[in-house]
Design an enzyme around this catalytic site. Structure first.
Site, PDB file in Angstrom:
ATOM      1  N   GLY A 268     -30.381   5.205 -43.083  1.00 13.75           N
ATOM      2  CA  GLY A 268     -30.268   6.544 -42.512  1.00 13.75           C
ATOM      3  C   GLY A 268     -31.435   7.432 -42.891  1.00 13.75           C
ATOM      4  CD  GLU A 293     -35.707  -3.805 -48.740  1.00 18.16           C
ATOM      5  OE1 GLU A 293     -34.520  -3.787 -48.342  1.00 18.16           O
ATOM      6  OE2 GLU A 293     -36.034  -3.669 -49.923  1.00 18.16           O
ATOM      7  CB  CYS A 327     -32.185  -4.642 -50.639  1.00 14.82           C
ATOM      8  SG  CYS A 327     -32.880  -3.170 -51.393  1.00 14.82           S
TER       9      CYS A 327
END
Length: 543
Positions: A268, A293, A327
């Site tokens: 976002g 990323e 991640c």
């Protein structure tokens, strides 16, 4: 001045220390943690080589012991972003003119400092400030950042070596120019290595940086900045500021000298930044480089031909190391009905042995999530799963923030393939499993492919090579880092360049030449030794 074409020292991955009981590194790290816990430090911003203090303080606490104060850092305002931009632009002419071998030397020295005298200080800072256990800190804040620096120096020299062919009487050359302006590095909390790489990769190529770290990682960012200064990074080349995102954006993305952003964080935020840059595109001297990323909804897909114990270990490590705050962490798994019970038996055995608590106790596998906001989001998702007719908690499901932000490793079984935690990123120690009919492999692959906006990492498990080939081809666009019979985490610099596509980012592969190429603007030079003196070409002549 003297010139030479230089070969850099041979580059290899930094060896990982074990921190086993009785090892010297374990004792040294424990002593460093004890010493750092005993101090309350004052952390300034670093702008143009100067320490900048505002008196507006933010308290730093360990996520696993939030009543303990590690120190305070000084919050900045828009004017400090302006100061950082000015400092970066002032430092730029001398920095970009410096011989590449001297830039290489600075960052090779930083790698040696990190892997040597600063190893335990940066590990301890990561353990205390980001609640990362000793082994996870070692592979991140010692080994990976040293690898980034060393391998990037190698990639830099490889880029400079790439030159075009030349025809007879002509010499063609390509020079790699730094970008025109400054680069903004916006770094996350979850990897100290990423926080170090995002400003240094563009700086290595001759750019000057405005660096804004996550507010929950200032404690370790301060140690990185100390290392950079000791390594000889000149004043103004990397400027470290602690300013709110909106205030920083207002200044950065309206400056005509904004040349690029190196980002790791939420999807976002990245999309908002991209939109902001697009709306202001007419203001900039050049088209900014946008490298990011972002999120992931990383998967484990077990084929009926997979090995149950292999999958269980992949789940335990891939989903719950560093509390699932990678991640790349596995956050959804697809398990065939015929193997589900056996897989879960092994996983539950693992979870029954796992200890949870502070990082100071080296036997704790699971530590705290980063802050109260993350804790509340995860606790809410767990409560919703407990109440939903479309899901059930099959492991874990408990949480407590009285001392630290602790979420027990939790597994949700989704009774519908589109249950919310199968599709939305949570970023914590919560894995959702969907059990599929063994005869519906193709249908389940379609669900996997279409069930998430992300495409960062993914893992498949099978012992049948024909099946493996089919899955590798079918899942081509679902992950930028793809694993066969292994967990979807643990990319190593120089071995598995990291990055994903779709909603997961620009896939510019940190830890590779691909990334460094984003921070230069090539100029082609053609030199003709004997210039033409007649404008005519032979075909225009009369017979």
């Amino acid at each position: 001045m003297p010139k030479g074409i230089y070969n850099i020292p041979a580059v290899t991955n930094e060896p990982i220390f074990s921190y086993a009981p009785g090892s010297p590194e374990r004792a040294e790290l424990q002593a460093t943690i004890k010493e750092m816990r005993s101090e309350e430090i004052d952390v300034p911003m670093y702008i143009g080589g100067e320490e900048v203090r505002t008196g507006k303080l933010f308290t730093m606490t360990p996520p696993h012991d939030h009543k303990h104060v590690l120190g305070h850092y000084h919050l900045g305002e828009k004017k400090h972003i302006e100061m950082a931009i000015d400092a970066a632009l002032a430092a730029k002419p001398a920095w970009e003119a410096l011989g590449w071998e001297h830039r290489a030397s600075i960052f090779l020295k930083a790698a040696e400092l990190i892997s040597g005298p600063y190893r335990q200080k940066i590990n301890a800072a990561t353990m205390l400030g980001q609640s990362k256990n000793a082994f996870q800190a070692e592979i991140d804040s010692a080994c990976e950042i040293a690898d980034f620096l060393r391998f990037n120096v190698q990639y830099m020299t490889d880029i400079y070596k790439q030159q075009p062919v030349s025809s007879k009487g002509i010499w063609n050359r390509v020079e790699q120019r730094p970008l025109e302006g400054f680069v903004f590095a916006l770094t996350p909390f979850n990897f100290t290595a990423i926080a170090g790489n995002l400003p240094t990769a563009p700086a290595m190529m001759g750019n000057c940086i405005v660096w804004k770290p996550s507010k929950t990682a200032v404690y370790s960012a301060r140690v990185l900045m100390e290392i950079f200064q000791k390594a000889g990074v000149p004043a103004g080349v990397i400027n470290l500021v602690y300013v709110s995102g909106p205030a920083a954006s207002e200044v950065l993305f309206s400056s005509p000298d904004f040349a690029g952003i190196h980002f790791t964080g939420s999807t976002g935020v990245f999309q908002d930044i991209w939109k902001n840059i697009g709306e202001n595109i007419h203001m900039f001297k050049s088209y900014p480089r946008i490298v990011g990323e972002t999120g992931g909804k990383d998967y484990i897909f077990m084929h009926p031909t997979g090995n149950c114990k292999d999958v269980a270990t992949g789940i335990t490590r891939g989903a719950f190391e560093y509390q699932g705050q990678k991640c790349s962490a596995a956050s959804r798994a697809f398990i065939p009905a015929s193997k589900y019970d056996e897989v879960m038996t092994y996983v539950k055995e693992d979870l029954s042995k796992i200890k949870m608590g502070g990082t100071e106790d080296f036997t704790n596998f699971v530590n705290a999530v980063i802050d109260e906001t993350s804790f509340d989001k995860l606790a809410s998702a767990i409560d919703e799963a407990k109440a939903s007719p479309d899901a059930e908690i099959v492991a874990g499901g408990t949480y407590d923030k009285s001392v630290g932000y602790f979420i027990a490793p939790t597994i949700i079984r989704a009774l519908k393939h589109d249950y919310i935690t199968m599709e939305e990123e949570l970023f914590g120690p919560v894995l959702t499993i969907f059990v599929y009919d063994d005869n519906k492999v193709d249908e389940t692959l379609d669900i996997l492919d279409k069930g998430s906006m992300y495409a960062l990492t993914g893992a498949i498990f099978s012992e049948d090579r024909y099946v493996i080939e089919k899955l590798v081809k079918r899942l081509t666009h679902t992950a930028g880092n793809f694993y066969i019979n292994d967990k979807p985490t643990g990319a190593v610099v120089g071995q598995q360049p990291f990055g994903g596509g779709r909603g997961s980012g620009t896939n510019d592969k940190a830890g590779s030449m691909i990334n460094l190429l984003r921070w230069v603007s090539p100029r082609t030079i053609k030199e003709t030794f004997v210039p033409a003196q007649d404008y005519m070409y032979p075909n225009f002549l009369e017979d």
